[in-house]
Design a protein around this motif. Structure first.
Motif, PDB file in Angstrom:
ATOM      1  N   ASN A 452      16.529  31.285   7.596  1.00  0.00           N
ATOM      2  CA  ASN A 452      16.123  31.233   8.875  1.00  0.00           C
ATOM      3  C   ASN A 452      17.687  31.038   9.744  1.00  0.00           C
ATOM      4  N   LYS A 455      20.611  35.354  12.597  1.00  0.00           N
ATOM      5  CA  LYS A 455      19.626  36.612  12.705  1.00  0.00           C
ATOM      6  C   LYS A 455      20.360  37.650  13.207  1.00  0.00           C
ATOM      7  N   ASN A 534      16.505  40.784   9.143  1.00  0.00           N
ATOM      8  CA  ASN A 534      15.822  39.633   9.828  1.00  0.00           C
ATOM      9  C   ASN A 534      16.249  39.688  11.237  1.00  0.00           C
TER      10      ASN A 534
END
Length: 933
Positions: A452, A455, A534
């Motif tokens: 996560n 990005k 992503n």
């Protein structure tokens, strides 16, 4: 905290007095504002006199002692602030049961301050005086063989006591063999000696024994008593000491090579800081420091500061007794009551050991474990271990994947097998992808995720070659969850161009882990490429695998032929089973070729430099009650100059080692030569071998003690010359016979007019029995605790692994493991050293249990059987057998009385193996077998 017998002063000083001071003196001492119940607990007399309710204690009577009932909260509740820990209550019960030893003669006067210790006055005590070398001033008396006899002879002449004559030749050889090697003399040696019992032959035999393996093993065992050697921790958490045996073998090597004792001291205190030229020297330096680690420890103590202070206390107490012959432990709480050792001296030493790492890490939650240090080994060994560990890790990973494949095959997840499947391990990644197996249910070894983060900078590309032109359904695999990204961009490079779709990784279309991207046209002439990104995602992006399914694959998937599907499933299961079995076979073969583990020692190290510091005085020994900070240093009374270390090297252990081995030190050489004298002559010149202080006995021959100590130091601290001088003296050869006139003049044999009759050590008794059988193995046993895990306490009769090597094993006793809490009943009955304690002089008991053990122990009966078989096999007639059995068991030929007794026992029909077994068993249980005249 050091372990002491409950009847000792040290037990009172370490376990009882601190509790009384902390919890009782506020209301029950002479200087209390108000004395509760008219009861004083600050002196021995006061406790026995008692208060309004009578005496506080009844020595020897635990249940009749009101103090015990009070601290148990069974009568009154004392102390009122809260019940004492169970371990403290047990200490009071043991103390009272053992007689309530209490050195506090009178209560302290509240208005008179305690006098301080006068160090200069203390130095006038004999033990703290410098060594004094004195040659004997008298002419040698008849039979004298050197200075030892001259010193002893002077006192004998002054006292008018006549010494015993020389003992018999047979007894002298038996005495020598057991004293120097712990083993009986062989029959060949008995015959060689009896053929020539001259002094010249005696000296040759002495030299042979001093050069033997048996000598090194026997004298190593003597020092193991002092080092409180064990192969497990005992106490609350009986952890296995897997590496203690290395210290035992270091001792054997040291005594075999006659390593100077000052060097041994330096190695045992600070070997990790000593210079070295070879790996062998480095190895011994490190292993020797195990000496500091061997004491039992309360490993599960949650107050780690208290645990550290308790370990330091045990180390100081051990060094004090072992090398100085002083009890230092009581100075933890207060100035020594008898010897000139103030509390500040104790904490000068404590600073050294608090700056040393003894315990490091935990074996499980709250349970401390000890420091370990890597030992030298070859680079080839290290490389072999690295290669083995890498190969093992890889194989175990392959096995885990194979087990999953087998499970999938058995579950019938055939869609994984159809089409073309590209795993994440085969994909091309940009940016950082983290490998994971956290969420179960994945293709291959695991999956990856973008953590996560980063990005827009992270992609993963799956590329496949399709066999035929046409349409293929494309699926992606991932584990769905609510923390996954809901809009993951996926690009598909088809023969019609590039297309982009988004997927929601919070769910799957097809259980358990597939989601369909759609059907696309692909050409066999160019790769089919699927790329996950992503970019602009709002959660974790997961990538596991991509699958390409042709129309034929989809038909098989949606319309499976039951027969074909069943066959295919069986084939997949069999293939998976075969692959898994092959991998497990490879792992088994690899394990069989496992290289030895990299060697380690349980050994201390210095703390990191910023954490090395002096220690404050802990007032009354309490962990959090700090007084003045004391510079690291030594005992003032044993130091001619400044006792503080001017510039400590690291922790100061190396400085301590230098101080202990200074040739002008008043105690160390005296204490050691006194131990040696005690082992050979039955009693020490100072009979309290571990206590040269005020409460210890005075030397019977101070000039002889100093002569031996001086010669020892001058000769380079070598043991063998000292032993040679003693066993070559006339005094060593005297008979132990009773003489009424001499006994009246010297009933305790303080003048050595006779040899003390001694009991053989438990190890020698056992080894002598094995020697008689002819089965005693002289091969050392290494790593005796190899089969045990972290704990040895689970060792029981129902277990199939990790059993403790028993006394039936035909090795020398020194090589049997010593497991605290699982000591051999036979060895314990024969007064083997208690490994919880420093044992300078073993107790000698004579109780019915010993005879019962010697008569009924199954191992001893088996050894008697084996010895009888040997006698029957090696000798043909009755007389030859009787001679042989006496030579094997008692190292002499039978006397006329022995022959007459044997003739009444061995009738014509009783000269059977069973009768000889009974005769041998009787000799084993007899006094002559286990005593040394």
């Amino acid at each position: 905290m050091a372990s002491e017998p409950a009847e000792s002063v040290e037990f009172f000083e370490n376990r009882i007095r601190p509790v009384l001071v902390e919890h009782c003196y506020e209301c029950h001492a002479a200087d209390a504002d108000e004395i509760g119940g008219s009861l004083l607990l600050d002196s021995s007399d006061a406790m026995l006199t008692g208060g309004d309710s009578g005496p506080a204690i009844q020595p020897g009577e635990v249940e009749s002692s009101p103090l015990v009932l009070a601290i148990r909260y069974e009568s009154t509740e004392m102390p009122p602030t809260g019940k004492l820990p169970d371990s403290v209550i047990r200490d009071f019960e043991e103390w009272i049961a053992a007689g309530a030893t209490d050195p506090r003669d009178t209560p302290p006067a509240a208005s008179v301050p305690r006098e301080k210790i006068d160090i200069e006055e203390g130095r006038q005590f004999w033990a703290f005086q410098p060594l004094s070398f004195t040659e004997p001033e008298i002419e040698p008396y008849e039979g004298s063989r050197g200075p030892i006899d001259q010193f002893l002879g002077q006192r004998l002449q002054e006292s008018g006591v006549s010494p015993n004559a020389q003992s018999s030749d047979e007894l002298r050889l038996r005495r020598l063999a057991f004293d120097l090697t712990g083993l009986p003399p062989s029959i060949e040696l008995q015959q060689r000696w009896m053929a020539d019992p001259s002094w010249e032959n005696w000296e040759r035999i002495v030299d042979e024994m001093l050069d033997s393996q048996g000598f090194a093993e026997h004298w190593a065992r003597h020092w193991m008593d002092v080092a409180r050697y064990a192969d497990s921790n005992g106490s609350d958490f009986n952890a296995t000491f897997h590496e203690a045996w290395r210290y035992r073998d270091y001792l054997v090597r040291s005594f075999a090579s006659d390593r100077p004792f000052d060097q041994m001291i330096r190695q045992q205190i600070a070997g990790d800081q000593l210079p070295f030229e070879t790996d062998e020297q480095r190895h011994d330096n490190l292993v020797a420091t195990t000496f500091l680690m061997l004491g039992t420890k309360m490993l599960s103590e949650r107050d780690k500061t208290k645990l550290e202070l308790d370990v330091v206390d045990e180390q100081i107490d051990t060094i004090g007794r072992a090398f100085l012959g002083l009890t230092l432990g009581c100075a933890r709480c207060h100035d020594h009551k008898f010897d000139p050792v103030p509390t500040t001296d104790y904490y000068a030493l404590a600073g050294i050991f608090k700056s040393t790492v003894t315990l490091k890490g935990e074996s499980q939650r709250y349970v401390s474990t000890w420091n370990r240090v890597s030992l030298p080994t070859t680079e080839e060994h290290r490389a072999a271990v690295r290669e083995y560990e890498a190969a093992t890790k890889s194989l175990k990973s392959d096995i885990a994947e194979a087990e999953k494949s087998l499970k999938d095959a058995e579950a019938g997840t055939s869609d994984v097998q159809l089409g073309i499947v590209i795993d994440d391990t085969q994909a091309t990644k940009t940016g950082t992808w983290k490998e994971s197996t956290y969420t179960k249910g994945f293709i291959g070894k695991g999956y990856v995720h973008d953590d996560n983060s980063q990005k827009g900078k992270t992609t993963i590309q799956f590329s496949a070659e399709v066999p035929d032109d046409g349409k293929y359904e494309v699926r992606v695999a991932y584990s769905a969850n609510t923390n996954r990204a809901s809009k993951v961009p996926v690009t598909i490079e088809t023969s019609d161009g590039t297309q982009t779709v988004t997927i929601n990784q919070q769910k799957n279309d097809i259980a358990p882990f597939w989601t369909t991207l759609g059907t696309f046209e692909f050409s066999s002439s160019s790769p089919a490429v699927v790329t996950l990104s992503n970019r602009e995602t709002n959660g974790y992006v997961i990538a596991d695998a991509v699958q390409f399914l042709s129309a034929d694959d989809l038909h098989k998937l949606n319309h499976p032929d039951q027969d074909d599907a069943s066959k295919a499933k069986r084939a997949r299961i069999e293939a998976a089973q075969s692959h898994l079995a092959a991998l497990k076979t490879q792992l088994k073969e690899l394990t069989a070729q496992k290289p030895p583990p990299l060697p380690q020692a349980m050994a201390p190290t210095d703390r990191a430099t910023p954490k090395i510091s002096d220690s404050p005085v802990h007032i009354r020994g309490e962990v959090n009650n700090h007084g003045q900070v004391v510079p690291r240093g030594f005992l003032q009374v044993c130091s001619s100059g400044e006792a503080a270390i001017p510039n400590p090297r690291g922790s100061g252990r190396l400085d301590l080692a230098d101080w202990l081995t200074d040739p002008d030190h008043p105690l160390v050489a005296r204490v050691f030569v006194n131990r040696v004298w005690m082992h050979l002559m039955g009693e020490g010149l100072v009979r309290t071998v571990d206590n040269f202080g005020e409460r210890g006995e005075r030397p019977s021959h101070p000039e002889l003690l100093d002569y031996l100590a001086t010669q020892f130091v001058r000769g380079g601290w070598h043991l063998k010359p000292l032993l040679r001088d003693i066993v070559n003296s006339a005094a060593y050869h005297r008979a132990s016979d009773y003489n009424a006139a001499s006994s009246d003049a010297d009933p305790e044999n303080r003048l050595w007019w006779r040899m003390h009759r001694r009991r053989l050590p438990a190890e020698s008794i056992r080894d002598a029995m094995l020697a008689a059988t002819g089965t005693l193995s002289r091969t050392p046993l290494f790593d005796p605790m190899k089969s045990h895990g972290v704990l040895v306490s689970g060792n029981d009769g129902n277990s199939t692994e990790g059993k403790i090597t028993g006394i039936a094993t035909p090795c020398r006793s020194i090589y049997l493991p010593i497991v605290r809490g699982f000591l051999s009943p036979m060895m314990t009955a024969l007064d083997a050293a208690d490994p919880d304690l420093l044992v300078g002089r073993r107790p000698t008991t004579n109780v019915p249990g010993q005879a019962l053990v010697l008569l009924n122990a199954p191992e001893i009966n088996q050894w008697a059987n084996t010895t009888a078989d040997r006698v029957m096999r090696d000798a043909e007639d009755f007389e030859a057998r009787l001679n042989l059995v006496y030579q094997l068991c008692l190292q002499r030929l039978p006397t006329e009385d022995d022959k007459q007794l044997a003739k009444t026992f061995f009738t014509d029909d009783r000269q059977s193996p069973e009768a000889w077994q009974q005769w041998v068993a009787a000799l084993f249980a007899g006094t002559e077998f286990r005593l040394l005249d």
